[in-house]
Structures are given as structure tokens and as C-alpha cells.
Design an enzyme around this catalytic site. Structure first.
Site, PDB file in Angstrom:
ATOM      1  N   GLU A 185     -16.027   6.908   7.100  1.00  0.00           N
ATOM      2  CA  GLU A 185     -15.197   6.375   7.944  1.00  0.00           C
ATOM      3  C   GLU A 185     -15.034   7.239   9.189  1.00  0.00           C
ATOM      4  O   GLU A 185     -15.464   8.377   9.112  1.00  0.00           O
ATOM      5  CB  GLU A 185     -13.967   5.900   7.407  1.00  0.00           C
ATOM      6  N   ARG A 193       0.758  -1.120   0.202  1.00  0.00           N
ATOM      7  CA  ARG A 193      -0.104   0.038   0.078  1.00  0.00           C
ATOM      8  C   ARG A 193       0.897   1.155   0.036  1.00  0.00           C
ATOM      9  O   ARG A 193       0.628   2.233  -0.461  1.00  0.00           O
ATOM     10  CB  ARG A 193      -1.068   0.074   1.391  1.00  0.00           C
ATOM     11  N   LYS A 249      -2.525   7.256   0.954  1.00  0.00           N
ATOM     12  CA  LYS A 249      -2.164   7.465   2.458  1.00  0.00           C
ATOM     13  C   LYS A 249      -1.109   8.507   2.648  1.00  0.00           C
ATOM     14  O   LYS A 249       0.236   8.143   2.791  1.00  0.00           O
ATOM     15  CB  LYS A 249      -1.750   6.199   3.361  1.00  0.00           C
TER      16      LYS A 249
HETATM   17  N1  PMP Z   1      -9.140   5.114   7.492  1.00  0.00           N
HETATM   18  C1  PMP Z   1      -7.856   6.170   7.763  1.00  0.00           C
HETATM   19  C2  PMP Z   1      -8.253   7.574   7.361  1.00  0.00           C
HETATM   20  C3  PMP Z   1      -6.570   5.552   7.948  1.00  0.00           C
HETATM   21  O1  PMP Z   1      -5.866   6.287   8.345  1.00  0.00           O
HETATM   22  C4  PMP Z   1      -6.569   4.379   8.336  1.00  0.00           C
HETATM   23  C5  PMP Z   1      -5.273   3.659   8.930  1.00  0.00           C
HETATM   24  N2  PMP Z   1      -4.878   4.371  10.054  1.00  0.00           N
HETATM   25  C6  PMP Z   1      -7.679   3.341   8.503  1.00  0.00           C
HETATM   26  C7  PMP Z   1      -8.843   3.949   8.001  1.00  0.00           C
HETATM   27  C8  PMP Z   1      -7.449   1.917   8.660  1.00  0.00           C
HETATM   28  O2  PMP Z   1      -6.486   1.154   8.072  1.00  0.00           O
HETATM   29  P1  PMP Z   1      -5.867   0.001   8.321  1.00  0.00           P
HETATM   30  O3  PMP Z   1      -6.693  -1.053   8.813  1.00  0.00           O
HETATM   31  O4  PMP Z   1      -5.031  -0.584   7.060  1.00  0.00           O
HETATM   32  O5  PMP Z   1      -4.878   0.481   9.428  1.00  0.00           O
END
Ligand code: PMP
Length: 294
Positions: free
Chosen positions: A188, A56, A155
Site C-alpha cells: 500500500e 475499527r 491502526k
Molecule cells: N493504509 C494506511 C496505512 C492508512 O493509515 C490508511 C488510513 N489513513 C489507509 C490505508 C486508508 O484507510 P481508510 O480508507 O480507512 O482511511
């Protein structure tokens, strides 16, 4: 809070004391949020979903035309090496790649070399009590970034959208914020994906609403299917959330956290639900066996 004494970090190819790792004030990661990052976790000496996180990171970098000056194998080794140097078996790993040092203009061509650093430390996102009893969240006024403008799949180091939402939640006296997309559909939380259980089906918003496709999110959907709970991506409204049997959020740092109240509405029984508790237990088991050894 500054770095802990004795903590070693990876900084541009070397392991150095955290207090010695200094980023230039001309670094575009700092000046413009021009860079990408990952948050990874290790459990008892096993780095969880390391390949997925590395992949990622390279995807985020590829989209912003940032060439990471290490191969995936080299970066993976650097992550393991940093954990080893700190004798950390249960840790949180932050990998950051910035555009590097440039001038005061935006032009990334002026940045000759990306800055790469890796911090391995500990993280506690919410108090333990919230995992046992479930937490309360609110919908905040700041919508999630428009995916057409800045795709949340990148990200990037620019988290101001999420920080504003976090401040709004804190101001309202709750630990986490629910962010909606521009059309008012559920997106989210500030650094976590959101799930509900409704009519026995696990549901979570699709990526095109404008969310980060969380690695924990994918993992939880797989775990649900294993226990014969159907898992689906679906556009969700706040009404769907208010009337869900269960609700929880997922993320690398947060893991799985039950939600029992949203905008003053009690969710289900007001306690962490049966499916949520089962997924929390199964997730914990998975982290004990699945991972790259340090
Ligand atoms: N949404 C956002 C905006 C994030 O920054 C993250 C990770 N910190 C997630 C969702 C969760 O992703 P992951 O399960 O890959 O940590």
C-alpha cells in the site's frame, strides 16, 4: 503549525479550547506510540462511514488490550458533539486513544487511565492539480511492517514505518510512496490503499500482504461492482502495476487519487483513466447522501 484559535477539541470527557488540551510527557502514546487512532471525514454535515471507523477503532484497541473508557455510542456522540461545537460541516476528524499516563517503563499496567481526544479540523493531503492530472509515485526501499510482527490492521499511533517511506518519496521529489511487503509484493502507500485496473478488472492487494483494510477501499470495491466492473483482491507485483490500464489510491484523507506514473513508467494513457474518473464521481455522490447527520 499549532492549533487554530477558537478550535474546540474533546479531551478526556470535556470540550476545551485546543490550546488548553495538553497531553502529559508521561503519556505512553507519546513515549511509545502505545495507542490507536482513526481518521474520519464529514461531508456537508454527514459523517461518512462513522460506524465502520468506530468499529475499527475498537478492534485496534481490543487487539492491543486497551480498554476504551467510553461505549461506542458515547464515543459516536462525542465525535458529533465536537463537530457541532466547531460548526464544521466539511471536516476531518481525528479520534485518538492512548494508553495514558504511566512511568518510564513499557508496562501498560502502570497506565491507569487511557487518554481520549478528538480533533475536528480540515485536511488537504495532495494539491488539487494531482487529482486532475494524476500523480507520480515511486517504490521506496522501506518495506511495509511485517504483519507477523506488527499487524497493519492495528491502526496504532506508531506510524514510523510509513513516515520513513513518506520521507523517501519526498526526498525523491514525489508526493507519495509505494510500499512493498517483505516478499516484494505490492502492499500500500503511506496512508492509502492502492488499486489497478487490468483487463477491465479492478484489483487490489489482499489484507494478508500486510496492509490496513481501508474503509474507502471497501467502499470503492462496492462502487465498482455496482457499475459492473469486477473487483478482486489479488497479489500484485510491480510489473502488474507498470502494465495496468489505470491506477489509483484510496483513503479517508486522500479520497480517490489517480496515479499516472510509477518508478518512471507511464501508466496507461498517462492520464486519469475512465474507471478511475467514474469511481471518483460515484464516490463523491455517495459522500453527499451516505452518513450520520451532525
Ligand atoms: N493504509 C494506511 C496505512 C492508512 O493509515 C490508511 C488510513 N489513513 C489507509 C490505508 C486508508 O484507510 P481508510 O480508507 O480507512 O482511511
Amino acid at each position: 503549525m499549532g492549533p487554530k484559535t477558537g478550535l474546540k477539541v474533546y479531551f478526556d470527557g470535556k470540550l476545551v479550547d485546543a490550546s488548553q488540551a495538553k497531553v502529559s510527557i508521561y503519556d505512553h502514546g507519546l513515549l511509545y506510540g502505545d495507542g490507536v487512532f482513526e481518521g474520519i471525514r464529514s461531508y456537508n454535515g454527514l459523517v461518512f462511514k462513522l460506524k465502520e471507523h468506530i468499529d475499527r477503532l475498537y478492534e485496534s484497541a481490543h487487539t492491543i488490550l486497551l480498554k476504551i473508557p467510553l461505549t461506542k455510542t458515547e464515543l459516536t456522540k462525542a465525535v458529533i458533539g465536537t463537530l457541532k461545537a466547531n460548526h464544521l460541516r466539511d471536516g476531518y476528524i481525528r479520534v485518538v486513544v492512548t494508553r495514558g499516563v504511566g512511568d518510564l517503563g513499557l508496562d501498560p499496567r502502570k497506565c491507569l487511565r487511557p487518554t481520549v481526544f478528538i480533533i475536528t479540523d480540515k485536511i488537504t493531503l495532495y494539491p488539487e492539480k494531482l487529482y486532475k492530472e494524476g500523480m507520480e509515485i515511486i517504490t521506496v526501499p522501506t518495506p511495509r511492517n511485517l504483519p507477523e510482527a506488527l499487524n497493519p490492521q492495528i491502526k496504532s499511533l506508531n506510524y514510523l514505518n510509513n513516515i520513513l517511506a513518506k520521507i523517501e518519496a519526498t526526498n525523491a521529489g514525489v508526493a507519495e510512496a509505494l510500499m512493498l511487503g517483505a516478499q516484494g509484493y505490492v502492499a500500500e502507500c503511506t496512508g492509502e490503499n492502492i488499486f489497478i485496473v487490468r483487463d477491465g478488472v479492478l484489483k487490489t492487494p489482499p489484507p494478508y500482504v500486510g496492509i490496513l483494510k481501508g474503509i474507502t477501499r471497501g467502499c470503492v470495491m462496492e462502487l465498482a461492482r455496482k457499475i459492473r466492473v469486477p473487483a478482486a483482491e489479488e497479489m500484485l507485483t510491480r510489473h502488474d502495476l507498470y502494465n495496468a490500464e489505470e491506477c489509483f489510491l484510496t483513503g479517508t484523507a486522500a479520497e480517490i487519487a489517480p496515479i499516472v506514473k510509477i518508478d518512471g513508467r507511464v501508466i496507461g494513457s498517462g492520464r486519469p483513466g475512465r474507471v478511475t474518473l467514474r469511481l471518483m464521481a460515484d464516490f463523491r455522490k455517495l459522500t453527499k447522501t451516505d452518513g450520520v447527520r451532525v
